[in-house]
Design an enzyme around this catalytic site. Structure first.
Site, PDB file in Angstrom:
ATOM      1  N   ASP A 121      62.895  99.319  23.430  1.00  0.00           N
ATOM      2  CA  ASP A 121      62.462  98.102  24.138  1.00  0.00           C
ATOM      3  C   ASP A 121      63.692  97.119  23.770  1.00  0.00           C
ATOM      4  O   ASP A 121      63.427  95.901  24.003  1.00  0.00           O
ATOM      5  CB  ASP A 121      61.280  97.558  23.469  1.00  0.00           C
ATOM      6  N   ASP A 199      61.469  99.312   7.562  1.00  0.00           N
ATOM      7  CA  ASP A 199      62.584  98.360   7.549  1.00  0.00           C
ATOM      8  C   ASP A 199      62.368  97.120   6.394  1.00  0.00           C
ATOM      9  O   ASP A 199      63.407  96.833   5.798  1.00  0.00           O
ATOM     10  CB  ASP A 199      62.718  97.496   8.992  1.00  0.00           C
TER      11      ASP A 199
END
Length: 355
Positions: A121, A199
């Protein structure tokens, strides 16, 4: 088609594959179109699309690019057993599994020296490849760096200086969202790769180990993906306003040595602490304009968060590190002037309890 073999050459001619992480968003087309439009060389920047989720429509879109991209498929599509309280986070477990597999392919099977990771994306800027090609030698030379990222977490249009699109920073915050890592980093992370939330795991001190990333003043990626595991609220508040750089900067012709740790601390820190200190009310009231770049000093977690909120910065901290921060300092533009939100100059390190 399998990607061309990496050639051990000088950094200027190094092969930097772009690993595109895909799942069930057929809008991956927008991501791939821009990557293929802007890449200067198919040899030096092979595009590898790793698809998880087995989504047929997305697979058709990827296949439609033929030999322009390599399409690899994560083989294990099973559900992952997760603790009951994490059932709603199943997606994050699958993402971590996919990253582990895909990075393993790039570094173990294809044996690349480094890789640029993007998600399906992200739309890239015209100088995306130029940026990473120029920063790659820095990553090789400076062991206090562990990544180069295309993303400025505070990169909203009114908070950056688009006239300084060539400006780069060091940051202690791992930004992700289009980032370059070396094979050696994967050697270090793979054995302990987490089951979910990879992350934020990267942002823990045990993984970061006082290393920094390079990040730009103006982002070289933007995200158009409102639909995803983290759902739309973060996207609507912040991500959709990030300014994507539109002016090509010839980074490979610029001297980036100012980003090496010793030089950076010699130049950036004195600049920050030489800037006159102002109060937040003076910034908000647009007063003392004649001062140029200014510094707003915070003293603890609560004042950092209050100032960040008041000025439109991202106010969250991960393991005590503010987004885009370096040694606690966040550089941004407010009402057209450079502001450094900074701790006292005798700062000694991050406090992971500030979260």
């Amino acid at each position: 088609p399998s990607p061309p073999p990496p050639r051990p050459t000088d950094p200027a001619g190094a092969v930097l594959p772009v690993l595109v992480m895909a799942c069930d968003r057929s809008t991956v087309r927008r991501c791939l179109d821009k990557l293929l439009r802007y890449r200067p060389s198919a040899q030096r920047f092979p595009v590898i699309v790793s698809q998880d989720c087995g989504h047929a429509e997305t697979a058709r879109v990827i296949a439609s690019y033929g030999d322009a991209v390599a399409h690899i498929r994560q083989p294990d599509l099973s559900d992952i057993p997760v603790p009951a309280e994490h059932r709603k986070f199943q997606g994050y477990y699958k993402i971590a599994r996919h990253y582990r597999w895909a990075l393993g392919q790039v570094f173990r099977t294809f044996r690349y020296r480094a890789a640029i990771v993007v998600e399906d994306d992200l739309e890239v800027a015209p100088d995306f490849f130029e940026y990473f090609q120029a920063a790659f030698p820095l990553l090789l030379a400076d062991r206090s760096l562990w990544c180069v990222s295309a993303w400025n977490d505070n990169g909203k249009e009114q908070m950056v200086d688009v006239g300084q699109a060539e400006l780069l920073y060091r940051t202690d915050f791992f930004p992700g969202l289009g980032w370059l890592l070396l094979a050696e980093l994967w050697d270090e992370l793979e054995p302990k790769w987490p089951r979910a939330f990879w992350d934020d795991w990267m942002r823990q001190p045990e993984q970061r180990r006082d290393r920094s990333c390079v990040r730009p003043e103006v982002s070289r990626t933007m995200t158009f993906g409102r639909k995803g595991v983290s759902h739309g609220q973060f996207f609507d508040q912040y991500l959709k306003f990030i300014k994507l750089n539109d002016r090509f900067v010839p980074f490979t012709q610029l001297d980036l040595s100012y980003l090496k740790k010793e030089e950076y601390e010699r130049s950036f820190l004195p600049k920050v602490y030489a800037a006159p200190e102002v109060r937040v009310e003076e910034l908000q009231g647009n007063r003392r304009r004649e001062l140029g770049a200014v510094r707003l000093q915070y003293s603890g977690r609560d004042s950092f968060k209050a100032f960040a909120k008041a000025l439109g910065l991202m106010d969250d901290l991960k393991s005590g590190v503010p987004r885009a921060g370096y040694r606690g300092i966040v550089s941004f533009v407010y009402r057209g002037r450079r502001v450094y939100l900074a701790p006292p100059s005798d700062w000694t390190g991050y406090d992971p309890s500030w979260s």
